[in-house]
Design an enzyme around this catalytic site. Structure first.
Site, PDB file in Angstrom:
ATOM      1  N   SER A 108      10.985 -50.520 -33.947  1.00 23.62           N
ATOM      2  CA  SER A 108      11.608 -51.039 -32.725  1.00 23.62           C
ATOM      3  C   SER A 108      12.040 -49.884 -31.833  1.00 23.62           C
ATOM      4  O   SER A 108      12.412 -48.802 -32.326  1.00 23.62           O
ATOM      5  CB  SER A 108      12.843 -51.870 -33.075  1.00 23.62           C
ATOM      6  OG  SER A 108      13.571 -52.173 -31.908  1.00 23.62           O
TER       7      SER A 108
ATOM      8  N   TYR B  72      20.531 -53.259 -37.554  1.00 23.29           N
ATOM      9  CA  TYR B  72      19.108 -53.492 -37.229  1.00 23.29           C
ATOM     10  C   TYR B  72      18.426 -52.173 -36.860  1.00 23.29           C
ATOM     11  O   TYR B  72      17.344 -51.854 -37.357  1.00 23.29           O
ATOM     12  CB  TYR B  72      19.003 -54.511 -36.091  1.00 23.29           C
ATOM     13  CG  TYR B  72      17.588 -54.705 -35.593  1.00 23.29           C
ATOM     14  CD1 TYR B  72      16.675 -55.468 -36.327  1.00 23.29           C
ATOM     15  CD2 TYR B  72      17.152 -54.112 -34.403  1.00 23.29           C
ATOM     16  CE1 TYR B  72      15.377 -55.642 -35.873  1.00 23.29           C
ATOM     17  CE2 TYR B  72      15.853 -54.282 -33.948  1.00 23.29           C
ATOM     18  CZ  TYR B  72      14.971 -55.045 -34.684  1.00 23.29           C
ATOM     19  OH  TYR B  72      13.672 -55.210 -34.253  1.00 23.29           O
TER      20      TYR B  72
HETATM   21  P1  NAP Z   1      10.386 -63.700 -34.886  1.00 23.57           P
HETATM   22  O1  NAP Z   1       9.843 -64.374 -33.678  1.00 23.57           O
HETATM   23  O2  NAP Z   1      11.818 -63.906 -35.219  1.00 23.57           O
HETATM   24  O3  NAP Z   1       9.471 -64.124 -36.141  1.00 23.57           O
HETATM   25  C1  NAP Z   1       9.816 -63.615 -37.379  1.00 23.57           C
HETATM   26  C2  NAP Z   1       8.698 -63.900 -38.375  1.00 23.57           C
HETATM   27  O4  NAP Z   1       9.090 -63.316 -39.607  1.00 23.57           O
HETATM   28  C3  NAP Z   1       8.506 -65.379 -38.627  1.00 23.57           C
HETATM   29  O5  NAP Z   1       7.142 -65.605 -38.933  1.00 23.57           O
HETATM   30  C4  NAP Z   1       9.372 -65.638 -39.855  1.00 23.57           C
HETATM   31  O6  NAP Z   1       8.898 -66.685 -40.710  1.00 23.57           O
HETATM   32  C5  NAP Z   1       9.226 -64.319 -40.587  1.00 23.57           C
HETATM   33  N1  NAP Z   1      10.394 -64.046 -41.404  1.00 23.57           N
HETATM   34  C6  NAP Z   1      11.659 -63.807 -40.982  1.00 23.57           C
HETATM   35  N2  NAP Z   1      12.462 -63.641 -42.043  1.00 23.57           N
HETATM   36  C7  NAP Z   1      11.681 -63.800 -43.141  1.00 23.57           C
HETATM   37  C8  NAP Z   1      11.936 -63.777 -44.531  1.00 23.57           C
HETATM   38  N3  NAP Z   1      13.163 -63.548 -45.032  1.00 23.57           N
HETATM   39  N4  NAP Z   1      10.906 -63.986 -45.371  1.00 23.57           N
HETATM   40  C9  NAP Z   1       9.673 -64.215 -44.892  1.00 23.57           C
HETATM   41  N5  NAP Z   1       9.363 -64.266 -43.591  1.00 23.57           N
HETATM   42  C10 NAP Z   1      10.374 -64.067 -42.734  1.00 23.57           C
HETATM   43  O7  NAP Z   1      10.156 -62.115 -34.807  1.00 23.57           O
HETATM   44  P2  NAP Z   1       9.485 -61.253 -33.629  1.00 23.57           P
HETATM   45  O8  NAP Z   1      10.440 -61.172 -32.495  1.00 23.57           O
HETATM   46  O9  NAP Z   1       8.099 -61.727 -33.391  1.00 23.57           O
HETATM   47  O10 NAP Z   1       9.469 -59.789 -34.302  1.00 23.57           O
HETATM   48  C11 NAP Z   1       8.379 -59.347 -35.086  1.00 23.57           C
HETATM   49  C12 NAP Z   1       8.611 -57.900 -35.460  1.00 23.57           C
HETATM   50  O11 NAP Z   1       8.735 -57.106 -34.272  1.00 23.57           O
HETATM   51  C13 NAP Z   1       9.896 -57.641 -36.254  1.00 23.57           C
HETATM   52  O12 NAP Z   1       9.680 -56.611 -37.186  1.00 23.57           O
HETATM   53  C14 NAP Z   1      10.882 -57.199 -35.196  1.00 23.57           C
HETATM   54  O13 NAP Z   1      11.936 -56.431 -35.725  1.00 23.57           O
HETATM   55  C15 NAP Z   1       9.964 -56.395 -34.288  1.00 23.57           C
HETATM   56  N6  NAP Z   1      10.468 -56.292 -32.922  1.00 23.57           N
HETATM   57  C16 NAP Z   1      10.588 -57.389 -32.123  1.00 23.57           C
HETATM   58  C17 NAP Z   1      11.069 -57.248 -30.820  1.00 23.57           C
HETATM   59  C18 NAP Z   1      11.211 -58.438 -29.893  1.00 23.57           C
HETATM   60  O14 NAP Z   1      11.788 -58.271 -28.803  1.00 23.57           O
HETATM   61  N7  NAP Z   1      10.707 -59.616 -30.232  1.00 23.57           N
HETATM   62  C19 NAP Z   1      11.432 -55.975 -30.337  1.00 23.57           C
HETATM   63  C20 NAP Z   1      11.291 -54.878 -31.178  1.00 23.57           C
HETATM   64  C21 NAP Z   1      10.809 -55.041 -32.468  1.00 23.57           C
HETATM   65  P3  NAP Z   1       9.443 -68.230 -40.549  1.00 23.57           P
HETATM   66  O15 NAP Z   1       8.848 -68.674 -39.255  1.00 23.57           O
HETATM   67  O16 NAP Z   1       8.899 -68.957 -41.701  1.00 23.57           O
HETATM   68  O17 NAP Z   1      10.932 -68.137 -40.499  1.00 23.57           O
END
Ligand code: NAP
Length: 253
Positions: free
Chosen positions: A143, A155
């Site tokens: 991130s 985080y």
């Molecule tokens: P998200 O929309 O919250 O989706 C999270 C995904 O991870 C979902 O498929 C969820 O499965 C799964 N997950 C969460 N906790 C879990 C657990 N304990 N066991 C198994 N699966 C789990 O996340 P996102 O925003 O797309 O982020 C994806 C990645 O990018 C992450 O590593 C995040 O830190 C990074 N990131 C995101 C952003 C942003 O702005 N979105 C910015 C920087 C970095 P379920 O649907 O089954 O719950």
């Protein structure tokens, strides 16, 4: 011929958000994709269905990370789905996005965040390596919070660990031709971060922090991961790629 024809990939947290976009893109590029998720069966089915609609191949694996036996459950599903094929691409994407601010974080939320964001990718990698093909790819989601200060301290720390893991692991597995990189998105609009586009003003303010003057989309991140997964990225390893559209590069004067 597309870049990943004949290859296999595991994308953790692929039921929603950035993970779904990554799974879709790797499948469009030709990979058979294991769509891992935690609890949301409907969302995971939707990812698999979107992949099949564009002629790709995928199968779901449910395994809640951070629980006892999580990695065993994940790899039982992976081995079944791959049916003897090696794993070519591992994308550690699943993560919890918050344990709150310094004052809000409890020992329990801290431990859970680190269990999902740091411990799980470490042991997934440990289990994946024996079934990975030489020349494989490991891509870990980091991130921009590792370089831009923000209130979610735990985080940011968890993603700093991902950067450190990626660099040292790249050295450890390089003799097998396996590359390891971290990809660091900035604010990216997903189903769970709809607040970023809740009003035109909020969206414009967030976008203005980026040199490219808009907020990120899951497909922006997936495109870079598809590149790292491809043979074209064979000489890139041990790096943290900033995939933010130039988030907080400096003042606009
Ligand atoms: P998200 O929309 O919250 O989706 C999270 C995904 O991870 C979902 O498929 C969820 O499965 C799964 N997950 C969460 N906790 C879990 C657990 N304990 N066991 C198994 N699966 C789990 O996340 P996102 O925003 O797309 O982020 C994806 C990645 O990018 C992450 O590593 C995040 O830190 C990074 N990131 C995101 C952003 C942003 O702005 N979105 C910015 C920087 C970095 P379920 O649907 O089954 O719950």
């Amino acid at each position: 011929m597309t870049a990943l024809n004949g290859k296999t990939a595991l994308v953790t947290g692929a039921s929603r958000g950035i993970g779904r976009a990554i799974a879709l893109r790797l499948a469009v590029d030709g990979a058979l994709v294991a769509v891992h998720y935690g609890n949301n069966d409907e969302a995971a089915k939707q990812t698999v269905s979107e992949i099949e609609q564009v002629g790709g191949r995928a199968f779901p694996i449910r395994a809640e990370l951070g629980k006892s036996g999580d990695v065993d459950t994940l790899f039982a599903g992976l081995k079944y789905g791959l049916a003897g094929r090696p794993l070519d691409v591992l994308v550690n994407n699943a993560a919890l996005s918050s344990a709150g601010s310094l004052a809000e974080t409890t020992a329990e939320t801290y431990d859970r965040l680190f269990a999902v964001n740091v411990k799980a990718p470490f042991f997934i990698i440990q289990r994946a390596l024996p079934m990975m093909a030489d020349g494989g790819r490991i891509i870990n989601l980091s991130s921009a919070a590792t370089r831009v200060a923000q209130p979610e301290l735990a985080y940011a720390m968890s993603k700093g660990a991902i950067n450190a893991l990626s660099r040292s692991l790249a050295q450890a597995v390089g003799t097998r031709g396996i590359t390891v990189n971290a990809v660091a998105p900035g604010p990216t609009v997903t189903e769970s971060s709809g607040w970023m586009v809740s009003t035109p003003e909020v969206e414009a303010r967030l976008g203005a922090a980026n040199a490219l003057n808009r907020v990120g989309l899951p497909a922006d991140i997936a495109a870079v991961i598809a590149f790292l997964a491809s043979d074209d990225a064979r000489w890139v390893t041990g790096d943290v790629l900033d995939v933010t559209g130039g988030c907080f590069l400096g003042a606009r004067i």
